[in-house]
Motif scaffolding. Structure first.
Motif, PDB file in Angstrom:
ATOM      1  N   MET A   1       0.834  -1.191   0.000  1.00 24.12           N
ATOM      2  CA  MET A   1       0.000   0.000   0.000  1.00 24.12           C
ATOM      3  C   MET A   1       0.878   1.255   0.000  1.00 24.12           C
ATOM      4  SD  MET A   1      -3.133  -0.890   2.657  1.00 24.12           S
ATOM      5  CE  MET A   1      -3.705   0.768   2.721  1.00 24.12           C
ATOM      6  N   LYS A   2       0.368   2.298  -0.614  1.00 24.82           N
ATOM      7  CA  LYS A   2       1.054   3.584  -0.614  1.00 24.82           C
ATOM      8  C   LYS A   2       0.706   4.346   0.664  1.00 24.82           C
ATOM      9  CE  LYS A   2      -1.001   4.746  -4.297  1.00 24.82           C
ATOM     10  NZ  LYS A   2      -1.594   5.413  -5.415  1.00 24.82           N
ATOM     11  N   LYS A   3       1.522   5.331   1.001  1.00 24.95           N
ATOM     12  CA  LYS A   3       1.261   6.158   2.177  1.00 24.95           C
ATOM     13  C   LYS A   3      -0.142   6.747   2.125  1.00 24.95           C
ATOM     14  CE  LYS A   3       5.985   7.578   3.180  1.00 24.95           C
ATOM     15  NZ  LYS A   3       6.896   8.727   3.305  1.00 24.95           N
ATOM     16  N   SER A   4      -0.537   7.217   0.955  1.00 22.60           N
ATOM     17  CA  SER A   4      -1.855   7.847   0.821  1.00 22.60           C
ATOM     18  C   SER A   4      -2.983   6.844   1.080  1.00 22.60           C
ATOM     19  CB  SER A   4      -2.016   8.483  -0.558  1.00 22.60           C
ATOM     20  OG  SER A   4      -1.876   7.507  -1.579  1.00 22.60           O
ATOM     21  N   ASP A   5      -2.765   5.559   0.776  1.00 23.78           N
ATOM     22  CA  ASP A   5      -3.780   4.538   1.044  1.00 23.78           C
ATOM     23  C   ASP A   5      -3.978   4.354   2.548  1.00 23.78           C
ATOM     24  OD1 ASP A   5      -4.118   4.042  -1.704  1.00 23.78           O
ATOM     25  OD2 ASP A   5      -2.554   2.508  -1.692  1.00 23.78           O
ATOM     26  N   TYR A   6      -2.878   4.294   3.288  1.00 24.76           N
ATOM     27  CA  TYR A   6      -2.977   4.188   4.743  1.00 24.76           C
ATOM     28  C   TYR A   6      -3.711   5.403   5.322  1.00 24.76           C
ATOM     29  CZ  TYR A   6       0.602   0.488   4.646  1.00 24.76           C
ATOM     30  OH  TYR A   6       1.303  -0.664   4.421  1.00 24.76           O
ATOM     31  N   GLU A   7      -3.338   6.574   4.844  1.00 26.77           N
ATOM     32  CA  GLU A   7      -3.946   7.809   5.336  1.00 26.77           C
ATOM     33  C   GLU A   7      -5.439   7.848   5.043  1.00 26.77           C
ATOM     34  OE1 GLU A   7      -1.635  11.089   3.808  1.00 26.77           O
ATOM     35  OE2 GLU A   7       0.195  10.351   4.774  1.00 26.77           O
ATOM     36  N   LEU A   8      -5.843   7.350   3.901  1.00 25.80           N
ATOM     37  CA  LEU A   8      -7.258   7.314   3.537  1.00 25.80           C
ATOM     38  C   LEU A   8      -8.043   6.388   4.463  1.00 25.80           C
ATOM     39  CD1 LEU A   8      -9.302   8.394   1.479  1.00 25.80           C
ATOM     40  CD2 LEU A   8      -8.812   6.398   0.074  1.00 25.80           C
ATOM     41  N   VAL A   9      -7.492   5.217   4.770  1.00 20.97           N
ATOM     42  CA  VAL A   9      -8.158   4.272   5.673  1.00 20.97           C
ATOM     43  C   VAL A   9      -8.331   4.897   7.052  1.00 20.97           C
ATOM     44  CG1 VAL A   9      -7.905   2.061   6.890  1.00 20.97           C
ATOM     45  CG2 VAL A   9      -7.420   2.197   4.443  1.00 20.97           C
ATOM     46  N   ILE A  10      -7.281   5.522   7.567  1.00 22.16           N
ATOM     47  CA  ILE A  10      -7.342   6.137   8.894  1.00 22.16           C
ATOM     48  C   ILE A  10      -8.343   7.295   8.896  1.00 22.16           C
ATOM     49  CG2 ILE A  10      -6.023   7.451  10.597  1.00 22.16           C
ATOM     50  CD1 ILE A  10      -3.551   5.724   9.634  1.00 22.16           C
ATOM     51  N   SER A  11      -8.292   8.136   7.893  1.00 20.80           N
ATOM     52  CA  SER A  11      -9.237   9.254   7.793  1.00 20.80           C
ATOM     53  C   SER A  11     -10.674   8.762   7.731  1.00 20.80           C
ATOM     54  CB  SER A  11      -8.933  10.105   6.552  1.00 20.80           C
ATOM     55  OG  SER A  11      -7.649  10.671   6.642  1.00 20.80           O
ATOM     56  N   HIS A  12     -10.889   7.702   6.991  1.00 21.37           N
ATOM     57  CA  HIS A  12     -12.231   7.120   6.876  1.00 21.37           C
ATOM     58  C   HIS A  12     -12.713   6.632   8.242  1.00 21.37           C
ATOM     59  CE1 HIS A  12     -15.621   5.378   4.755  1.00 21.37           C
ATOM     60  NE2 HIS A  12     -15.403   4.228   5.366  1.00 21.37           N
ATOM     61  N   TYR A  13     -11.845   5.973   8.990  1.00 19.54           N
ATOM     62  CA  TYR A  13     -12.225   5.502  10.320  1.00 19.54           C
ATOM     63  C   TYR A  13     -12.577   6.679  11.239  1.00 19.54           C
ATOM     64  CZ  TYR A  13     -11.959   3.872  15.069  1.00 19.54           C
ATOM     65  OH  TYR A  13     -12.253   3.641  16.393  1.00 19.54           O
ATOM     66  N   PHE A  14     -11.760   7.727  11.255  1.00 20.83           N
ATOM     67  CA  PHE A  14     -12.053   8.886  12.096  1.00 20.83           C
ATOM     68  C   PHE A  14     -13.393   9.504  11.711  1.00 20.83           C
ATOM     69  CE2 PHE A  14      -7.604  10.341  13.744  1.00 20.83           C
ATOM     70  CZ  PHE A  14      -7.311   9.043  14.131  1.00 20.83           C
ATOM     71  N   GLN A  15     -13.668   9.585  10.416  1.00 21.63           N
ATOM     72  CA  GLN A  15     -14.931  10.168   9.950  1.00 21.63           C
ATOM     73  C   GLN A  15     -16.145   9.327  10.351  1.00 21.63           C
ATOM     74  OE1 GLN A  15     -15.862  13.159   8.422  1.00 21.63           O
ATOM     75  NE2 GLN A  15     -13.850  13.631   9.261  1.00 21.63           N
ATOM     76  N   MET A  16     -15.965   8.027  10.514  1.00 25.68           N
ATOM     77  CA  MET A  16     -17.072   7.176  10.967  1.00 25.68           C
ATOM     78  C   MET A  16     -17.614   7.678  12.302  1.00 25.68           C
ATOM     79  SD  MET A  16     -15.831   3.319  10.091  1.00 25.68           S
ATOM     80  CE  MET A  16     -15.938   2.674   8.441  1.00 25.68           C
ATOM     81  N   TRP A  17     -16.726   8.152  13.173  1.00 30.56           N
ATOM     82  CA  TRP A  17     -17.164   8.659  14.477  1.00 30.56           C
ATOM     83  C   TRP A  17     -17.943   9.957  14.326  1.00 30.56           C
ATOM     84  CZ3 TRP A  17     -17.497   6.091  18.827  1.00 30.56           C
ATOM     85  CH2 TRP A  17     -16.739   4.920  18.957  1.00 30.56           C
ATOM     86  N   ILE A  18     -17.545  10.810  13.413  1.00 27.51           N
ATOM     87  CA  ILE A  18     -18.252  12.076  13.186  1.00 27.51           C
ATOM     88  C   ILE A  18     -19.621  11.799  12.563  1.00 27.51           C
ATOM     89  CG2 ILE A  18     -18.156  14.283  11.945  1.00 27.51           C
ATOM     90  CD1 ILE A  18     -15.699  14.388  13.509  1.00 27.51           C
ATOM     91  N   LYS A  19     -19.644  10.930  11.570  1.00 26.16           N
ATOM     92  CA  LYS A  19     -20.883  10.629  10.844  1.00 26.16           C
ATOM     93  C   LYS A  19     -21.770   9.622  11.580  1.00 26.16           C
ATOM     94  CE  LYS A  19     -18.835  11.612   6.367  1.00 26.16           C
ATOM     95  NZ  LYS A  19     -18.389  11.095   5.077  1.00 26.16           N
ATOM     96  N   ARG A  20     -21.185   8.941  12.591  1.00 25.76           N
ATOM     97  CA  ARG A  20     -21.916   7.937  13.364  1.00 25.76           C
ATOM     98  C   ARG A  20     -22.387   6.781  12.469  1.00 25.76           C
ATOM     99  NH1 ARG A  20     -23.229   9.876  18.433  1.00 25.76           N
ATOM    100  NH2 ARG A  20     -25.092   8.603  18.601  1.00 25.76           N
ATOM    101  N   ASP A  21     -21.555   6.432  11.505  1.00 25.44           N
ATOM    102  CA  ASP A  21     -21.877   5.360  10.556  1.00 25.44           C
ATOM    103  C   ASP A  21     -20.692   4.402  10.488  1.00 25.44           C
ATOM    104  OD1 ASP A  21     -22.514   3.681   8.454  1.00 25.44           O
ATOM    105  OD2 ASP A  21     -22.596   5.283   6.950  1.00 25.44           O
ATOM    106  N   PHE A  22     -20.877   3.221  11.038  1.00 22.87           N
ATOM    107  CA  PHE A  22     -19.816   2.214  11.096  1.00 22.87           C
ATOM    108  C   PHE A  22     -20.123   1.013  10.206  1.00 22.87           C
ATOM    109  CE2 PHE A  22     -19.589   4.802  14.829  1.00 22.87           C
ATOM    110  CZ  PHE A  22     -18.235   5.011  14.984  1.00 22.87           C
ATOM    111  N   SER A  23     -20.939   1.229   9.192  1.00 19.16           N
ATOM    112  CA  SER A  23     -21.389   0.122   8.351  1.00 19.16           C
ATOM    113  C   SER A  23     -20.258  -0.534   7.553  1.00 19.16           C
ATOM    114  CB  SER A  23     -22.501   0.593   7.405  1.00 19.16           C
ATOM    115  OG  SER A  23     -22.063   1.685   6.622  1.00 19.16           O
ATOM    116  N   HIS A  24     -19.139   0.132   7.375  1.00 23.36           N
ATOM    117  CA  HIS A  24     -18.022  -0.440   6.621  1.00 23.36           C
ATOM    118  C   HIS A  24     -16.810  -0.739   7.502  1.00 23.36           C
ATOM    119  CE1 HIS A  24     -20.109   0.299   2.882  1.00 23.36           C
ATOM    120  NE2 HIS A  24     -20.334   1.537   3.271  1.00 23.36           N
ATOM    121  N   LEU A  25     -17.011  -0.783   8.814  1.00 23.56           N
ATOM    122  CA  LEU A  25     -15.895  -0.983   9.729  1.00 23.56           C
ATOM    123  C   LEU A  25     -15.164  -2.297   9.482  1.00 23.56           C
ATOM    124  CD1 LEU A  25     -14.483   0.383  12.147  1.00 23.56           C
ATOM    125  CD2 LEU A  25     -15.891  -1.046  13.613  1.00 23.56           C
TER     126      LEU A  25
END
Length: 127
Positions: A1-25
């Motif tokens: 994986m590229k650095k940007s791929d890791y960053e995207l996964v982490i950002s997506h996880y953090f956003q799950m908490w803001i959006k309150r949607d964990f359907s893709h966890l």
């Protein structure tokens, strides 16, 4: 994986908490994930993670989880993330800074998260 791929996964996880949607966890975490929260609790496995999330959604609203920087250690598939977190429980609003050490599998799923926190307000006692 590229650095940007890791960053995207982490950002997506953090956003799950803001959006309150964990359907893709389960697409982001391994089934046997180990998660250590910054104030002590530890969870092992997706079932414990989902139980913790349900508990937190009932009492907490995440107002912000902002990423300050990523530090990559490619040889171990590990990313360190510095962040700012703000949440509300009932009428109490709390915030703090933190760091997560996040380890990925070779396939790109998160298998370990270890969080550490610091007060959001810092002082310079000798200035």
């Amino acid at each position: 994986m590229k650095k940007s791929d890791y960053e995207l996964v982490i950002s997506h996880y953090f956003q799950m908490w803001i959006k309150r949607d964990f359907s893709h966890l389960d697409k982001l975490f391994t089934a046997d994930i180990y998660y250590s929260e910054c104030y002590g609790p530890e969870y092992v496995g997706l079932s414990e993670i989902y139980h913790w999330i349900d508990d937190m959604l009932a009492k907490q609203t995440v107002l912000a989880w902002e990423i300050k920087q990523f530090i990559h250690e490619p040889s171990t598939n590990t990313v360190v993330v510095e962040w700012y977190f703000k949440e509300q429980q009932k009428l109490d609003v709390n915030d703090f800074n933190g760091v997560s050490i996040i380890k990925f599998t070779p396939e790109g799923k998160i298998c370990v998260i270890k969080e550490f926190e610091s007060k959001s307000e810092h002082v310079a006692p000798f200035h």
